[in-house]
Design a protein around this motif. Sequence first.
Motif, short mmCIF file in Angstrom:
data_model
loop_
_atom_site.label_atom_id
_atom_site.label_comp_id
_atom_site.label_asym_id
_atom_site.label_seq_id
_atom_site.Cartn_x
_atom_site.Cartn_y
_atom_site.Cartn_z
N ILE A 12 0.83 -1.20 0.00
CA ILE A 12 0.00 0.00 0.00
C ILE A 12 0.87 1.26 0.00
O ILE A 12 0.59 2.23 -0.71
N VAL A 13 1.94 1.23 0.77
CA VAL A 13 2.82 2.40 0.82
C VAL A 13 3.50 2.64 -0.53
O VAL A 13 3.62 3.78 -0.98
N PHE A 14 3.91 1.57 -1.21
CA PHE A 14 4.50 1.76 -2.54
C PHE A 14 3.47 2.31 -3.52
O PHE A 14 3.78 3.17 -4.34
N VAL A 19 0.39 7.63 -5.98
CA VAL A 19 -0.71 8.55 -5.69
C VAL A 19 -0.15 9.93 -5.33
O VAL A 19 -0.63 10.96 -5.82
N GLY A 20 0.88 9.95 -4.49
CA GLY A 20 1.50 11.21 -4.09
C GLY A 20 2.07 11.97 -5.28
O GLY A 20 1.89 13.19 -5.40
N MET A 21 2.73 11.26 -6.18
CA MET A 21 3.30 11.91 -7.37
C MET A 21 2.21 12.50 -8.25
O MET A 21 2.34 13.62 -8.76
N ILE A 22 1.14 11.76 -8.42
CA ILE A 22 0.03 12.23 -9.27
C ILE A 22 -0.59 13.49 -8.66
O ILE A 22 -0.83 14.49 -9.35
N ILE A 103 -0.80 10.96 3.64
CA ILE A 103 -2.23 11.22 3.88
C ILE A 103 -3.08 10.12 3.25
O ILE A 103 -4.06 9.66 3.86
N PHE A 104 -2.71 9.68 2.06
CA PHE A 104 -3.44 8.60 1.38
C PHE A 104 -3.47 7.34 2.25
O PHE A 104 -4.53 6.75 2.48
N VAL A 105 -2.31 6.95 2.77
CA VAL A 105 -2.25 5.74 3.61
C VAL A 105 -2.97 5.98 4.94
O VAL A 105 -3.62 5.08 5.47
N ILE A 126 2.79 2.39 11.12
CA ILE A 126 4.25 2.38 11.36
C ILE A 126 5.01 2.40 10.03
O ILE A 126 5.95 3.19 9.85
N VAL A 127 4.61 1.54 9.10
CA VAL A 127 5.27 1.49 7.78
C VAL A 127 5.10 2.84 7.08
O VAL A 127 6.05 3.35 6.47
N ASN A 128 3.93 3.44 7.18
CA ASN A 128 3.67 4.73 6.57
C ASN A 128 4.55 5.83 7.16
O ASN A 128 5.09 6.67 6.43
N ILE A 129 4.71 5.83 8.46
CA ILE A 129 5.56 6.82 9.11
C ILE A 129 7.00 6.69 8.63
O ILE A 129 7.65 7.67 8.26
N VAL A 130 7.49 5.46 8.60
CA VAL A 130 8.88 5.23 8.21
C VAL A 130 9.11 5.53 6.72
O VAL A 130 10.13 6.10 6.35
#
Length: 162
Positions: A12-14, A19-22, A103-105, A126-130
């Motif tokens: 999901i983070v990948f 999503v962030g780039m778009i 924000i998406f995650v 946790i994965v999103n924060i890192v």
Amino acid sequence: MILKHLSFSISIVFISFIVGMILTVLIRKTNFYNSILSNLNFVKSDKTNKIIGVGIVKWIVKNTFFKFLNQKLKFERKINISEVKNIRNEMTKAEIDHLFAFIFVLIIVIYELFYQKYLLAFIMLIVNIVMNLFPSLLQQQNKRRIDKLIFKFENKDKKIKH
């Protein structure tokens, strides 16, 4: 179960990177991006960044395969003011990419909490924060350093002109 949640969270983070780039591309030419988002600074203290672990992320980015991901964020041997400003713009773009991805995650984490999937939501957070928040904080830290360099360049130019 934990490994399954971890692999799902990493996936999901990948996806969130894209999503962030778009989202960044969609708003890059707006005043909101240029006046507000490009000057964000959540953690102003380098000491605080060190305490929360941004230095660890910096080491990981510099010493693993992550160093090959954004080649636009490197200085050449000789630098000039336009190159420094260009790198600052690229750092801002990378920072905003990661913030939108975060924000998406975070929305997905809230969704999982709503359906009482607490372990999955915690691991995903946790994965999103890192992988999203810390890189964004690292870019902010680097931008502060670059802003000092730009200030030196501009003051040097003023002294030469007078």
